[in-house]
Design an enzyme around this catalytic site. Sequence first.
Site, PDB file in Angstrom:
ATOM      1  N   HIS A 226      17.301  19.797 -11.251  1.00 16.11           N
ATOM      2  CA  HIS A 226      16.681  18.554 -11.194  1.00 16.11           C
ATOM      3  C   HIS A 226      15.251  18.582 -11.498  1.00 16.11           C
ATOM      4  O   HIS A 226      14.374  18.693 -10.550  1.00 16.11           O
ATOM      5  CB  HIS A 226      17.149  17.850  -9.733  1.00 16.11           C
ATOM      6  CG  HIS A 226      16.692  16.611  -9.696  1.00 16.11           C
ATOM      7  ND1 HIS A 226      17.507  15.237  -9.728  1.00 16.11           N
ATOM      8  CD2 HIS A 226      15.357  15.954  -9.304  1.00 16.11           C
ATOM      9  CE1 HIS A 226      16.771  14.125  -9.358  1.00 16.11           C
ATOM     10  NE2 HIS A 226      15.417  14.493  -9.332  1.00 16.11           N
TER      11      HIS A 226
ATOM     12  N   CYS B  13       9.562   9.897  -7.335  1.00 11.75           N
ATOM     13  CA  CYS B  13       9.820   9.685  -6.017  1.00 11.75           C
ATOM     14  C   CYS B  13       8.613   8.824  -5.342  1.00 11.75           C
ATOM     15  O   CYS B  13       7.376   9.237  -5.333  1.00 11.75           O
ATOM     16  CB  CYS B  13      10.193  10.873  -5.278  1.00 11.75           C
ATOM     17  SG  CYS B  13      10.274  10.577  -3.558  1.00 11.75           S
TER      18      CYS B  13
ATOM     19  N   ARG C  64      19.080   5.384 -10.780  1.00  9.15           N
ATOM     20  CA  ARG C  64      18.715   5.460  -9.514  1.00  9.15           C
ATOM     21  C   ARG C  64      17.124   6.169  -9.336  1.00  9.15           C
ATOM     22  O   ARG C  64      16.094   5.398  -9.092  1.00  9.15           O
ATOM     23  CB  ARG C  64      19.688   6.465  -8.663  1.00  9.15           C
ATOM     24  CG  ARG C  64      19.543   6.811  -7.184  1.00  9.15           C
ATOM     25  CD  ARG C  64      18.172   7.489  -6.661  1.00  9.15           C
ATOM     26  NE  ARG C  64      18.376   9.059  -6.915  1.00  9.15           N
ATOM     27  CZ  ARG C  64      17.634   9.784  -7.150  1.00  9.15           C
ATOM     28  NH1 ARG C  64      16.260   9.461  -6.295  1.00  9.15           N
ATOM     29  NH2 ARG C  64      17.644  11.244  -7.459  1.00  9.15           N
ATOM     30  N   ASP C  65      17.106   7.414  -9.702  1.00 10.17           N
ATOM     31  CA  ASP C  65      15.507   7.876  -9.767  1.00 10.17           C
ATOM     32  C   ASP C  65      14.635   7.146 -10.696  1.00 10.17           C
ATOM     33  O   ASP C  65      13.747   7.048 -10.410  1.00 10.17           O
ATOM     34  CB  ASP C  65      15.753   9.441 -10.123  1.00 10.17           C
ATOM     35  CG  ASP C  65      14.694  10.481  -9.642  1.00 10.17           C
ATOM     36  OD1 ASP C  65      13.599   9.928  -9.329  1.00 10.17           O
ATOM     37  OD2 ASP C  65      14.983  11.722  -9.482  1.00 10.17           O
TER      38      ASP C  65
ATOM     39  N   HIS D 171      11.560  17.175 -12.624  1.00 10.97           N
ATOM     40  CA  HIS D 171      10.480  15.908 -13.033  1.00 10.97           C
ATOM     41  C   HIS D 171       9.648  16.552 -13.974  1.00 10.97           C
ATOM     42  O   HIS D 171       9.495  18.027 -14.029  1.00 10.97           O
ATOM     43  CB  HIS D 171       9.987  15.627 -11.797  1.00 10.97           C
ATOM     44  CG  HIS D 171      10.910  14.444 -11.008  1.00 10.97           C
ATOM     45  ND1 HIS D 171      10.644  13.240 -11.150  1.00 10.97           N
ATOM     46  CD2 HIS D 171      11.804  14.861 -10.364  1.00 10.97           C
ATOM     47  CE1 HIS D 171      11.787  12.743 -10.285  1.00 10.97           C
ATOM     48  NE2 HIS D 171      12.582  13.650  -9.742  1.00 10.97           N
TER      49      HIS D 171
ATOM     50  N   ASN E  17      11.924  11.851 -14.451  1.00 11.98           N
ATOM     51  CA  ASN E  17      12.729  13.287 -14.570  1.00 11.98           C
ATOM     52  C   ASN E  17      12.780  13.657 -16.138  1.00 11.98           C
ATOM     53  O   ASN E  17      12.202  12.615 -16.752  1.00 11.98           O
ATOM     54  CB  ASN E  17      14.097  12.738 -14.333  1.00 11.98           C
ATOM     55  CG  ASN E  17      14.432  12.448 -12.957  1.00 11.98           C
ATOM     56  OD1 ASN E  17      14.510  11.390 -12.432  1.00 11.98           O
ATOM     57  ND2 ASN E  17      14.896  13.494 -12.021  1.00 11.98           N
TER      58      ASN E  17
HETATM   59  P1  HMG Z   1      14.586   4.833   9.476  1.00 14.07           P
HETATM   60  O1  HMG Z   1      13.584   3.529   9.341  1.00 14.07           O
HETATM   61  O2  HMG Z   1      13.852   6.003  10.165  1.00 14.07           O
HETATM   62  O3  HMG Z   1      16.027   4.350   9.859  1.00 14.07           O
HETATM   63  O4  HMG Z   1      14.963   5.110   7.726  1.00 14.07           O
HETATM   64  P2  HMG Z   1      16.486   3.947  11.471  1.00 14.07           P
HETATM   65  O5  HMG Z   1      17.938   5.000  11.329  1.00 14.07           O
HETATM   66  O6  HMG Z   1      15.644   4.393  12.367  1.00 14.07           O
HETATM   67  O7  HMG Z   1      16.597   2.397  11.091  1.00 14.07           O
HETATM   68  C1  HMG Z   1      15.659   1.620  11.177  1.00 14.07           C
HETATM   69  C2  HMG Z   1      16.209   0.449  10.273  1.00 14.07           C
HETATM   70  O8  HMG Z   1      16.519   0.775   8.887  1.00 14.07           O
HETATM   71  C3  HMG Z   1      17.447  -0.402  10.962  1.00 14.07           C
HETATM   72  O9  HMG Z   1      17.311  -1.815  10.741  1.00 14.07           O
HETATM   73  C4  HMG Z   1      18.683   0.350  10.301  1.00 14.07           C
HETATM   74  O10 HMG Z   1      19.714  -0.548  10.138  1.00 14.07           O
HETATM   75  C5  HMG Z   1      18.127   0.125   8.785  1.00 14.07           C
HETATM   76  P3  HMG Z   1      16.586  -2.737  11.905  1.00 14.07           P
HETATM   77  O11 HMG Z   1      17.666  -2.566  13.312  1.00 14.07           O
HETATM   78  O12 HMG Z   1      15.338  -2.398  12.021  1.00 14.07           O
HETATM   79  O13 HMG Z   1      16.865  -4.144  11.322  1.00 14.07           O
HETATM   80  N1  HMG Z   1      18.678   1.323   7.874  1.00 14.07           N
HETATM   81  C6  HMG Z   1      19.329   1.001   6.828  1.00 14.07           C
HETATM   82  N2  HMG Z   1      19.409  -0.236   6.183  1.00 14.07           N
HETATM   83  C7  HMG Z   1      20.120  -0.193   5.024  1.00 14.07           C
HETATM   84  N3  HMG Z   1      20.638   1.073   4.379  1.00 14.07           N
HETATM   85  C8  HMG Z   1      20.372   2.081   5.004  1.00 14.07           C
HETATM   86  C9  HMG Z   1      19.763   2.219   6.476  1.00 14.07           C
HETATM   87  N4  HMG Z   1      19.444   3.269   7.244  1.00 14.07           N
HETATM   88  C10 HMG Z   1      18.836   2.458   8.244  1.00 14.07           C
HETATM   89  N5  HMG Z   1      21.102   3.290   4.573  1.00 14.07           N
HETATM   90  C11 HMG Z   1      16.169   6.029   5.976  1.00 14.07           C
HETATM   91  C12 HMG Z   1      15.665   6.191   7.449  1.00 14.07           C
HETATM   92  C13 HMG Z   1      16.529   7.393   5.537  1.00 14.07           C
HETATM   93  C14 HMG Z   1      17.269   4.962   6.037  1.00 14.07           C
HETATM   94  C15 HMG Z   1      15.014   5.791   5.256  1.00 14.07           C
HETATM   95  O14 HMG Z   1      13.788   6.745   5.424  1.00 14.07           O
HETATM   96  C16 HMG Z   1      14.989   5.383   3.653  1.00 14.07           C
HETATM   97  O15 HMG Z   1      15.777   4.654   3.483  1.00 14.07           O
HETATM   98  N6  HMG Z   1      14.541   6.378   3.139  1.00 14.07           N
HETATM   99  C17 HMG Z   1      14.688   6.650   1.421  1.00 14.07           C
HETATM  100  C18 HMG Z   1      13.536   7.230   0.637  1.00 14.07           C
HETATM  101  C19 HMG Z   1      14.069   7.300  -0.763  1.00 14.07           C
HETATM  102  O16 HMG Z   1      15.087   6.539  -1.033  1.00 14.07           O
HETATM  103  N7  HMG Z   1      13.439   8.164  -1.256  1.00 14.07           N
HETATM  104  C20 HMG Z   1      13.597   8.349  -2.695  1.00 14.07           C
HETATM  105  C21 HMG Z   1      14.855   8.924  -2.858  1.00 14.07           C
HETATM  106  S1  HMG Z   1      14.751  10.874  -2.764  1.00 14.07           S
HETATM  107  C22 HMG Z   1      14.037  11.469  -4.192  1.00 14.07           C
HETATM  108  O17 HMG Z   1      13.713  10.737  -5.276  1.00 14.07           O
HETATM  109  C23 HMG Z   1      14.383  12.897  -4.465  1.00 14.07           C
HETATM  110  C24 HMG Z   1      15.535  13.321  -5.377  1.00 14.07           C
HETATM  111  O18 HMG Z   1      15.408  12.738  -6.547  1.00 14.07           O
HETATM  112  C25 HMG Z   1      15.340  14.826  -5.744  1.00 14.07           C
HETATM  113  C26 HMG Z   1      14.018  15.444  -6.123  1.00 14.07           C
HETATM  114  O19 HMG Z   1      13.490  14.789  -6.998  1.00 14.07           O
HETATM  115  O20 HMG Z   1      13.560  16.517  -5.606  1.00 14.07           O
HETATM  116  C27 HMG Z   1      16.965  13.021  -4.547  1.00 14.07           C
HETATM  117 MG    MG Z   2      14.024  12.913  -8.160  1.00 13.33          MG
END
Ligand code: HMG
Ligand code: MG
Length: 301
Positions: A208, A241, A16-17, A210, A250
């Site tokens: 967690h 990220c 994932r990450d 990095h 990480n």
């Molecule tokens: P959004 O655009 O604000 O969502 O995204 P929305 O609710 O306004 O919907 C817009 C469109 O997205 C719609 O489709 C929804 O159906 C679709 P449309 O009508 O335009 O065709 N949609 C989805 N499709 C598939 N799966 C879903 C989904 N949700 C909405 N789940 C959202 C909001 C959160 C979905 C978006 O911002 C996003 O996907 N962000 C992900 C960012 C991400 O993955 N970042 C990396 C992970 S976090 C990280 O790495 C940190 C961590 O490791 C810890 C650390 O290191 O500190 C965890």
């Molecule tokens: Mg992370």
Amino acid sequence: MRKWPGIVELKEVGPRDGLQNEKQFISTDDKVVWIDMLSNTGIREIEYSSFVNPKWIPALADAKEVGKRIKRNPDVSYSALVPNIIGLENALEAGIDGASVFMSASETHNRKNINKSINETYPILKQVITEAKKERKKVTGYVSTVFDCPFEGRINPNQVMRVFDQLIANGVDDISLGDTIGSAVPSQVEMLLDEILKRFPKEKIIMHFHDTRGMAIANIMTSLQYGITRFDTSIGGLGGCPYAPGAAGNVATNDVLYLLHGLGIRTGVQDNKIQEASMFIQNKLEKKLPSRSLAYIEGTA
Ligand code: HMG
Ligand code: MG
């Protein structure tokens, strides 16, 4: 002589990450082979993908297929990142033992990462937590940018506590504290854990880190001294990220195993199998992974 914990649990977040920030798309077939290799390393939890919007994270657009095709080892818990109810529905269909919800202590990173303010995020995650619990799934809450934010700079522990308390109130089982940009030094870890451990049992805290500046091992040592025994690590040191500019991967599972086993701490994970799985993904990505232990084993250190 200092007394270290007897056992430490690692969660492998490489699929994932590790992959979420990679430009090169790893095919679904290769992901499945790789996760199946990880399932046989002795690791007890694997975060296998993300059920986020594929437009935001194209590298993991095949989460559902991956979840359906991997061979489940009954000794391994398979979890995935879930941002909202659409993600949870997909994750349940693909098969998860645990859902990982996520948000940031920093307002700006929260908006850049999930397109919502912190206050708008709480009810969305609460719904995911409630529905996941109805399905008897374990829920982990990630709090990102707990030390520093790439946009706002230093984060005050009070900002972390605000998000932390709300996630607990909304029902998460445990919390993973993310040094998203890999900037913390041990004194920052101490300051935060001093606050956190007043409110929550150490058994339910996961760290967690990095490893952008090479401080992750020092921060793990500090966490161990606080009695923390759970860490997220990524094979070979893959990761980052995409919405946290400058963040490296990480801390490498390989390097953490070298440390823990050297200290006489048991993990149940077999180093040689981790090295094999690292070499597999390194070949697929056609680039050298940052783990020092991997480089040593390969003779390239
Ligand atoms: P959004 O655009 O604000 O969502 O995204 P929305 O609710 O306004 O919907 C817009 C469109 O997205 C719609 O489709 C929804 O159906 C679709 P449309 O009508 O335009 O065709 N949609 C989805 N499709 C598939 N799966 C879903 C989904 N949700 C909405 N789940 C959202 C909001 C959160 C979905 C978006 O911002 C996003 O996907 N962000 C992900 C960012 C991400 O993955 N970042 C990396 C992970 S976090 C990280 O790495 C940190 C961590 O490791 C810890 C650390 O290191 O500190 C965890
Ligand atoms: Mg992370």
